[in-house]
Design a protein around this motif. Structure first.
Motif, PDB file in Angstrom:
ATOM      1  N   LEU A 212       0.602  -1.156   0.045  1.00 57.35           N
ATOM      2  CA  LEU A 212      -0.056  -0.052  -0.081  1.00 57.35           C
ATOM      3  C   LEU A 212       0.860   1.387  -0.111  1.00 57.35           C
ATOM      4  N   LEU A 213       1.890   1.220   0.718  1.00 62.62           N
ATOM      5  CA  LEU A 213       2.743   2.196   0.607  1.00 62.62           C
ATOM      6  C   LEU A 213       3.604   2.846  -0.725  1.00 62.62           C
ATOM      7  N   ASP A 214       3.840   1.482  -1.365  1.00 59.74           N
ATOM      8  CA  ASP A 214       4.382   1.767  -2.557  1.00 59.74           C
ATOM      9  C   ASP A 214       3.351   2.051  -3.519  1.00 59.74           C
ATOM     10  N   LEU A 215       2.282   1.745  -3.588  1.00 58.35           N
ATOM     11  CA  LEU A 215       1.177   2.316  -4.531  1.00 58.35           C
ATOM     12  C   LEU A 215       0.901   3.716  -4.424  1.00 58.35           C
ATOM     13  N   PHE A 216       0.995   4.158  -2.975  1.00 62.10           N
ATOM     14  CA  PHE A 216       0.816   5.565  -2.557  1.00 62.10           C
ATOM     15  C   PHE A 216       1.820   6.397  -3.279  1.00 62.10           C
ATOM     16  N   GLU A 217       3.233   6.029  -3.331  1.00 63.84           N
ATOM     17  CA  GLU A 217       4.359   6.675  -3.854  1.00 63.84           C
ATOM     18  C   GLU A 217       3.950   6.545  -5.525  1.00 63.84           C
ATOM     19  N   GLN A 218       3.733   5.622  -6.105  1.00 70.94           N
ATOM     20  CA  GLN A 218       3.447   5.594  -7.375  1.00 70.94           C
ATOM     21  C   GLN A 218       2.299   6.631  -7.701  1.00 70.94           C
ATOM     22  N   TYR A 219       1.388   6.585  -6.784  1.00 74.19           N
ATOM     23  CA  TYR A 219       0.150   7.576  -7.142  1.00 74.19           C
ATOM     24  C   TYR A 219       0.562   8.846  -7.301  1.00 74.19           C
ATOM     25  N   ILE A 220       1.256   9.296  -6.346  1.00 76.99           N
ATOM     26  CA  ILE A 220       1.801  10.819  -6.483  1.00 76.99           C
ATOM     27  C   ILE A 220       2.481  10.992  -7.265  1.00 76.99           C
ATOM     28  N   GLU A 221       3.113  10.247  -8.061  1.00 76.78           N
ATOM     29  CA  GLU A 221       3.871  10.544  -9.397  1.00 76.78           C
ATOM     30  C   GLU A 221       3.006  10.590 -10.876  1.00 76.78           C
ATOM     31  N   LYS A 222       1.826  10.244 -10.691  1.00 77.22           N
ATOM     32  CA  LYS A 222       1.177  10.122 -11.991  1.00 77.22           C
ATOM     33  C   LYS A 222       0.232  11.508 -12.088  1.00 77.22           C
ATOM     34  N   ASP A 223       0.039  11.865 -13.139  1.00 75.62           N
ATOM     35  CA  ASP A 223      -0.656  12.899 -13.659  1.00 75.62           C
ATOM     36  C   ASP A 223      -2.092  12.563 -13.735  1.00 75.62           C
ATOM     37  N   PRO A 224      -2.961  13.803 -13.200  1.00 74.82           N
ATOM     38  CA  PRO A 224      -2.656  15.122 -12.677  1.00 74.82           C
ATOM     39  C   PRO A 224      -2.161  14.946 -11.148  1.00 74.82           C
ATOM     40  N   LYS A 225      -0.884  15.388 -10.862  1.00 76.95           N
ATOM     41  CA  LYS A 225      -0.326  14.897  -9.674  1.00 76.95           C
ATOM     42  C   LYS A 225      -1.241  15.833  -8.685  1.00 76.95           C
ATOM     43  N   PRO A 226      -1.393  15.409  -7.339  1.00 77.34           N
ATOM     44  CA  PRO A 226      -1.975  15.995  -6.289  1.00 77.34           C
ATOM     45  C   PRO A 226      -0.836  17.142  -5.557  1.00 77.34           C
ATOM     46  N   PRO A 227      -1.607  18.161  -5.135  1.00 73.56           N
ATOM     47  CA  PRO A 227      -0.902  19.276  -4.672  1.00 73.56           C
ATOM     48  C   PRO A 227       0.173  18.716  -3.270  1.00 73.56           C
ATOM     49  N   GLU A 228       0.918  19.648  -3.118  1.00 76.29           N
ATOM     50  CA  GLU A 228       2.146  19.078  -1.928  1.00 76.29           C
ATOM     51  C   GLU A 228       1.401  19.070  -0.684  1.00 76.29           C
ATOM     52  N   LYS A 229       0.532  19.995  -0.296  1.00 75.33           N
ATOM     53  CA  LYS A 229      -0.372  19.847   0.900  1.00 75.33           C
ATOM     54  C   LYS A 229      -1.066  18.570   0.981  1.00 75.33           C
ATOM     55  N   TRP A 230      -1.575  18.187  -0.047  1.00 75.53           N
ATOM     56  CA  TRP A 230      -2.317  16.770   0.245  1.00 75.53           C
ATOM     57  C   TRP A 230      -1.371  15.547   0.338  1.00 75.53           C
ATOM     58  N   ILE A 231      -0.142  15.588  -0.192  1.00 77.42           N
ATOM     59  CA  ILE A 231       0.931  14.625  -0.056  1.00 77.42           C
ATOM     60  C   ILE A 231       1.464  14.665   1.410  1.00 77.42           C
ATOM     61  N   THR A 232       1.453  15.901   1.832  1.00 76.27           N
ATOM     62  CA  THR A 232       2.101  16.024   3.268  1.00 76.27           C
ATOM     63  C   THR A 232       1.095  15.500   4.226  1.00 76.27           C
ATOM     64  N   GLY A 233      -0.219  15.964   4.017  1.00 74.85           N
ATOM     65  CA  GLY A 233      -1.209  15.382   4.980  1.00 74.85           C
ATOM     66  C   GLY A 233      -1.323  13.969   4.739  1.00 74.85           C
TER      67      GLY A 233
END
Length: 242
Positions: A212-233
């Motif tokens: 699940l952690l690996d999938l999350f890291e893959q998700y945030i690299e895909k377009d449209p990329k989520p904002p930094e605030k969302w990734i930090t949260g």
């Protein structure tokens, strides 16, 4: 006072995906398909409210845009079951390539159809013709929805958050962090046996923490990329449970 739990769960990044072109729109609609299917499976296979076994375990689900509110039949002072349901859905959605956000609170939920104009009350399944057009209605409303939705709007990320003051018991071994009003649940924890049971009975994918952690890291690299605030949260809510 009615204190049924309500789980507000929606698809993160739905609007950005839907507006990113035909491919993105198709993916957003498929995400809604996957979310709806997961809830149906849980309701039909795990908590169907079987009269011969336990009718009180039945759940109710109502769609609002790109999300749903899932509501219990009665008050439950222990948050374990609603957390397990939300966790099972979130893990399944993550494995299918979609991120979700869930918030849990308590309140009432009632049929408000009686407050509608007669033309709507006596219409066909809440659908009313407007000449050549149509009006569709959702005849349920309550604080189980509004309070959970309000809690969801106060946090950002791929998170599961629970109203701290709404329950007598929140499983401590699943809590990633707590504030004054809410607790963030480590929904990726492999210790969540009830969520695993819900997933298995419902035929949902559960996975493990590392996946699940690996999938999350893959998700945030895909377009449209989520904002930094969302990734930090999202990252701030990841606990140390294994």
């Amino acid at each position: 006072m009615d204190r049924r739990w309500g789980v507000s769960i929606d698809i993160e990044g739905f609007s950005a995906l839907y507006e990113s072109g035909e491919t993105g729109k198709s993916k957003a609609i498929w995400a809604l398909h996957e979310l709806m299917d997961a809830i149906i499976r849980i309701g039909q296979r795990t908590y169907p409210g079987d009269i011969a076994l336990n009718e009180a375990d039945r759940i109710f689900a109502h769609q609002f845009g790109d999300g749903f509110v899932i509501v219990s039949n009665f008050e439950e002072t222990d948050s374990s079951r609603c957390i397990a349901i939300a966790t099972a859905i979130m893990r399944h959605m993550a494995i299918r390539g979609f991120c979700t956000k869930a918030a849990v609170s308590v309140g009432d939920m009632a049929d408000i159809n009686g407050c509608y104009p007669d033309s709507v009350r006596f219409s066909d399944s809440g659908t009313l013709r407007l000449g050549a057009g149509l009006m569709t209605t959702i005849p349920v409303m309550g604080t189980a929805l509004t309070k959970a939705y309000k809690l969801s709007s106060r946090v950002s990320g791929n998170v599961l958050v629970v109203d701290k003051l709404a329950f007598e018991h929140i499983p401590n071994f699943l809590v990633a962090s707590c504030g004054a009003e809410c607790c963030f649940i480590d929904w990726r924890s492999d210790k969540h046996d009830l969520a695993r049971t819900v997933s298995e009975k419902s035929g949902l994918e559960f996975g493990d923490r590392d996946q699940l952690l690996d999938l999350f890291e893959q998700y945030i690299e895909k377009d449209p990329k989520p904002p930094e605030k969302w990734i930090t949260g999202s990252r701030a809510s990841i606990g140390e449970n294994t």
